[in-house]
Design a protein around this motif. Structure first.
Motif, PDB file in Angstrom:
ATOM      1  N   GLY A  73      52.737  34.608  36.016  1.00  0.00           N
ATOM      2  CA  GLY A  73      54.049  35.209  35.832  1.00  0.00           C
ATOM      3  C   GLY A  73      54.473  35.870  37.132  1.00  0.00           C
ATOM      4  O   GLY A  73      54.440  35.269  38.193  1.00  0.00           O
ATOM      5  N   ASN A  74      54.818  37.165  37.061  1.00  0.00           N
ATOM      6  CA  ASN A  74      55.251  37.909  38.244  1.00  0.00           C
ATOM      7  C   ASN A  74      54.117  38.663  38.926  1.00  0.00           C
ATOM      8  O   ASN A  74      54.331  39.286  39.953  1.00  0.00           O
ATOM      9  CB  ASN A  74      56.351  38.915  37.867  1.00  0.00           C
ATOM     10  N   ARG A  75      52.919  38.654  38.340  1.00  0.00           N
ATOM     11  CA  ARG A  75      51.802  39.400  38.922  1.00  0.00           C
ATOM     12  C   ARG A  75      51.114  38.599  40.017  1.00  0.00           C
ATOM     13  O   ARG A  75      50.840  37.416  39.854  1.00  0.00           O
ATOM     14  CB  ARG A  75      50.781  39.764  37.852  1.00  0.00           C
ATOM     15  N   LEU A  76      50.822  39.274  41.128  1.00  0.00           N
ATOM     16  CA  LEU A  76      50.161  38.653  42.268  1.00  0.00           C
ATOM     17  C   LEU A  76      48.720  39.129  42.339  1.00  0.00           C
ATOM     18  O   LEU A  76      48.436  40.315  42.177  1.00  0.00           O
ATOM     19  CB  LEU A  76      50.890  39.018  43.566  1.00  0.00           C
ATOM     20  N   HIS A  77      47.827  38.190  42.586  1.00  0.00           N
ATOM     21  CA  HIS A  77      46.411  38.470  42.814  1.00  0.00           C
ATOM     22  C   HIS A  77      46.057  37.781  44.126  1.00  0.00           C
ATOM     23  O   HIS A  77      46.554  36.694  44.407  1.00  0.00           O
ATOM     24  CB  HIS A  77      45.531  37.882  41.705  1.00  0.00           C
ATOM     25  N   LEU A  78      45.201  38.380  44.925  1.00  0.00           N
ATOM     26  CA  LEU A  78      44.722  37.753  46.153  1.00  0.00           C
ATOM     27  C   LEU A  78      43.215  37.565  46.030  1.00  0.00           C
ATOM     28  O   LEU A  78      42.488  38.534  45.809  1.00  0.00           O
ATOM     29  CB  LEU A  78      45.031  38.618  47.377  1.00  0.00           C
ATOM     30  N   VAL A  81      37.924  33.488  49.080  1.00  0.00           N
ATOM     31  CA  VAL A  81      37.091  32.367  48.646  1.00  0.00           C
ATOM     32  C   VAL A  81      36.395  31.770  49.870  1.00  0.00           C
ATOM     33  O   VAL A  81      37.033  31.468  50.873  1.00  0.00           O
ATOM     34  CB  VAL A  81      37.935  31.281  47.945  1.00  0.00           C
ATOM     35  N   ASP A  82      35.071  31.600  49.765  1.00  0.00           N
ATOM     36  CA  ASP A  82      34.322  31.038  50.898  1.00  0.00           C
ATOM     37  C   ASP A  82      34.436  29.514  50.923  1.00  0.00           C
ATOM     38  O   ASP A  82      35.037  28.899  50.034  1.00  0.00           O
ATOM     39  CB  ASP A  82      32.864  31.502  50.901  1.00  0.00           C
ATOM     40  N   ALA A  83      33.852  28.893  51.944  1.00  0.00           N
ATOM     41  CA  ALA A  83      33.952  27.447  52.139  1.00  0.00           C
ATOM     42  C   ALA A  83      33.196  26.661  51.073  1.00  0.00           C
ATOM     43  O   ALA A  83      33.404  25.466  50.929  1.00  0.00           O
ATOM     44  CB  ALA A  83      33.440  27.066  53.524  1.00  0.00           C
ATOM     45  N   GLY A  84      32.352  27.334  50.307  1.00  0.00           N
ATOM     46  CA  GLY A  84      31.641  26.682  49.210  1.00  0.00           C
ATOM     47  C   GLY A  84      32.402  26.758  47.901  1.00  0.00           C
ATOM     48  O   GLY A  84      31.928  26.280  46.875  1.00  0.00           O
ATOM     49  N   GLY A  85      33.577  27.376  47.906  1.00  0.00           N
ATOM     50  CA  GLY A  85      34.381  27.498  46.702  1.00  0.00           C
ATOM     51  C   GLY A  85      33.987  28.681  45.833  1.00  0.00           C
ATOM     52  O   GLY A  85      34.380  28.767  44.680  1.00  0.00           O
ATOM     53  N   ARG A  86      33.239  29.621  46.396  1.00  0.00           N
ATOM     54  CA  ARG A  86      32.807  30.797  45.632  1.00  0.00           C
ATOM     55  C   ARG A  86      33.810  31.921  45.853  1.00  0.00           C
ATOM     56  O   ARG A  86      34.119  32.282  47.000  1.00  0.00           O
ATOM     57  CB  ARG A  86      31.422  31.223  46.094  1.00  0.00           C
ATOM     58  N   VAL A  87      34.308  32.497  44.783  1.00  0.00           N
ATOM     59  CA  VAL A  87      35.239  33.618  44.874  1.00  0.00           C
ATOM     60  C   VAL A  87      34.432  34.865  45.207  1.00  0.00           C
ATOM     61  O   VAL A  87      33.545  35.272  44.461  1.00  0.00           O
ATOM     62  CB  VAL A  87      36.024  33.802  43.555  1.00  0.00           C
ATOM     63  N   LEU A  88      34.737  35.453  46.357  1.00  0.00           N
ATOM     64  CA  LEU A  88      34.023  36.637  46.828  1.00  0.00           C
ATOM     65  C   LEU A  88      34.607  37.921  46.252  1.00  0.00           C
ATOM     66  O   LEU A  88      33.949  38.954  46.238  1.00  0.00           O
ATOM     67  CB  LEU A  88      34.058  36.689  48.355  1.00  0.00           C
ATOM     68  N   GLY A  89      35.834  37.834  45.795  1.00  0.00           N
ATOM     69  CA  GLY A  89      36.497  38.989  45.207  1.00  0.00           C
ATOM     70  C   GLY A  89      37.985  38.752  45.118  1.00  0.00           C
ATOM     71  O   GLY A  89      38.501  37.773  45.649  1.00  0.00           O
ATOM     72  N   TYR A  90      38.653  39.637  44.419  1.00  0.00           N
ATOM     73  CA  TYR A  90      40.110  39.555  44.332  1.00  0.00           C
ATOM     74  C   TYR A  90      40.673  40.958  44.200  1.00  0.00           C
ATOM     75  O   TYR A  90      39.976  41.902  43.808  1.00  0.00           O
ATOM     76  CB  TYR A  90      40.575  38.661  43.175  1.00  0.00           C
ATOM     77  N   ILE A  91      41.923  41.085  44.598  1.00  0.00           N
ATOM     78  CA  ILE A  91      42.624  42.364  44.512  1.00  0.00           C
ATOM     79  C   ILE A  91      43.988  42.136  43.901  1.00  0.00           C
ATOM     80  O   ILE A  91      44.471  41.013  43.799  1.00  0.00           O
ATOM     81  CB  ILE A  91      42.764  43.038  45.900  1.00  0.00           C
ATOM     82  N   HIS A  92      44.608  43.237  43.511  1.00  0.00           N
ATOM     83  CA  HIS A  92      45.966  43.241  42.985  1.00  0.00           C
ATOM     84  C   HIS A  92      46.817  44.035  43.967  1.00  0.00           C
ATOM     85  O   HIS A  92      46.909  45.256  43.846  1.00  0.00           O
ATOM     86  CB  HIS A  92      46.016  43.882  41.602  1.00  0.00           C
ATOM     87  N   PRO A  93      47.398  43.400  44.976  1.00  0.00           N
ATOM     88  CA  PRO A  93      48.090  44.144  46.039  1.00  0.00           C
ATOM     89  C   PRO A  93      49.324  44.902  45.581  1.00  0.00           C
ATOM     90  O   PRO A  93      49.724  45.852  46.238  1.00  0.00           O
ATOM     91  CB  PRO A  93      48.445  43.069  47.054  1.00  0.00           C
ATOM     92  N   ASN A  94      49.919  44.536  44.471  1.00  0.00           N
ATOM     93  CA  ASN A  94      51.147  45.186  44.039  1.00  0.00           C
ATOM     94  C   ASN A  94      50.904  46.314  43.040  1.00  0.00           C
ATOM     95  O   ASN A  94      51.837  46.896  42.523  1.00  0.00           O
ATOM     96  CB  ASN A  94      52.102  44.161  43.414  1.00  0.00           C
ATOM     97  N   MET A  95      49.636  46.604  42.781  1.00  0.00           N
ATOM     98  CA  MET A  95      49.318  47.644  41.798  1.00  0.00           C
ATOM     99  C   MET A  95      49.511  49.006  42.420  1.00  0.00           C
ATOM    100  O   MET A  95      49.129  49.262  43.561  1.00  0.00           O
ATOM    101  CB  MET A  95      47.876  47.516  41.315  1.00  0.00           C
ATOM    102  N   ASN A  96      50.084  49.908  41.677  1.00  0.00           N
ATOM    103  CA  ASN A  96      50.257  51.287  42.106  1.00  0.00           C
ATOM    104  C   ASN A  96      48.910  52.001  41.934  1.00  0.00           C
ATOM    105  O   ASN A  96      48.401  52.080  40.824  1.00  0.00           O
ATOM    106  CB  ASN A  96      51.340  51.943  41.249  1.00  0.00           C
ATOM    107  N   PRO A  97      48.309  52.508  43.011  1.00  0.00           N
ATOM    108  CA  PRO A  97      46.995  53.140  42.897  1.00  0.00           C
ATOM    109  C   PRO A  97      46.972  54.348  41.967  1.00  0.00           C
ATOM    110  O   PRO A  97      45.943  54.707  41.440  1.00  0.00           O
ATOM    111  CB  PRO A  97      46.650  53.571  44.332  1.00  0.00           C
ATOM    112  N   ALA A  98      48.133  54.971  41.732  1.00  0.00           N
ATOM    113  CA  ALA A  98      48.175  56.128  40.859  1.00  0.00           C
ATOM    114  C   ALA A  98      48.182  55.748  39.386  1.00  0.00           C
ATOM    115  O   ALA A  98      47.999  56.575  38.517  1.00  0.00           O
ATOM    116  CB  ALA A  98      49.410  56.973  41.184  1.00  0.00           C
ATOM    117  N   GLY A  99      48.393  54.489  39.083  1.00  0.00           N
ATOM    118  CA  GLY A  99      48.434  54.156  37.664  1.00  0.00           C
ATOM    119  C   GLY A  99      48.683  52.754  37.499  1.00  0.00           C
ATOM    120  O   GLY A  99      48.614  51.974  36.751  1.00  0.00           O
TER     121      GLY A  99
END
Length: 99
Positions: A73-78, A81-99
């Motif tokens: 939808g409208n939510r962005l996740h980053l 991913v390494d060259a083996g296709g393993r997801v090393l982590g993800y973040i939500h850059p548009n999230m408000n850290p206060a809530g």
């Protein structure tokens, strides 16, 4: 004589391929597609939705790790991913850290 003519372009093509540097691991469309798919699956599991609800796009590579943008939808996740296709982590850059 004709078989010899056909071999000359083939020999030239082979020489060109051998002279090219090795492909960077992050340069190929197959690797990018694999990294996008890995991110899509990880985010779909994270949001507990079907894979079809997530759209991922390769954004960049740094030090062999790709940054993939995934949207549900409208939510962005980053994803990282390494060259083996393993997801090393993800973040939500548009999230408000206060809530």
């Amino acid at each position: 004589m004709r078989p010899m003519i056909a071999l000359v372009p083939l020999a030239m093509l082979t020489a060109c391929v051998q002279d090219q540097p090795a492909t960077q691991p992050d340069a190929g469309p197959d690797l990018r597609a694999m990294q996008e798919s890995a991110c899509t699956a990880a985010i779909a599991a994270h949001i507990r939705r079907p894979v079809a609800d997530v759209r991922s796009t390769w954004a960049s590579t740094q030090d062999g790790v790709a940054m993939i943008e995934a949207r549900d939808g409208n939510r962005l996740h980053l994803c990282r991913v390494d060259a083996g296709g393993r997801v090393l982590g993800y973040i939500h850059p548009n999230m408000n850290p206060a809530g």
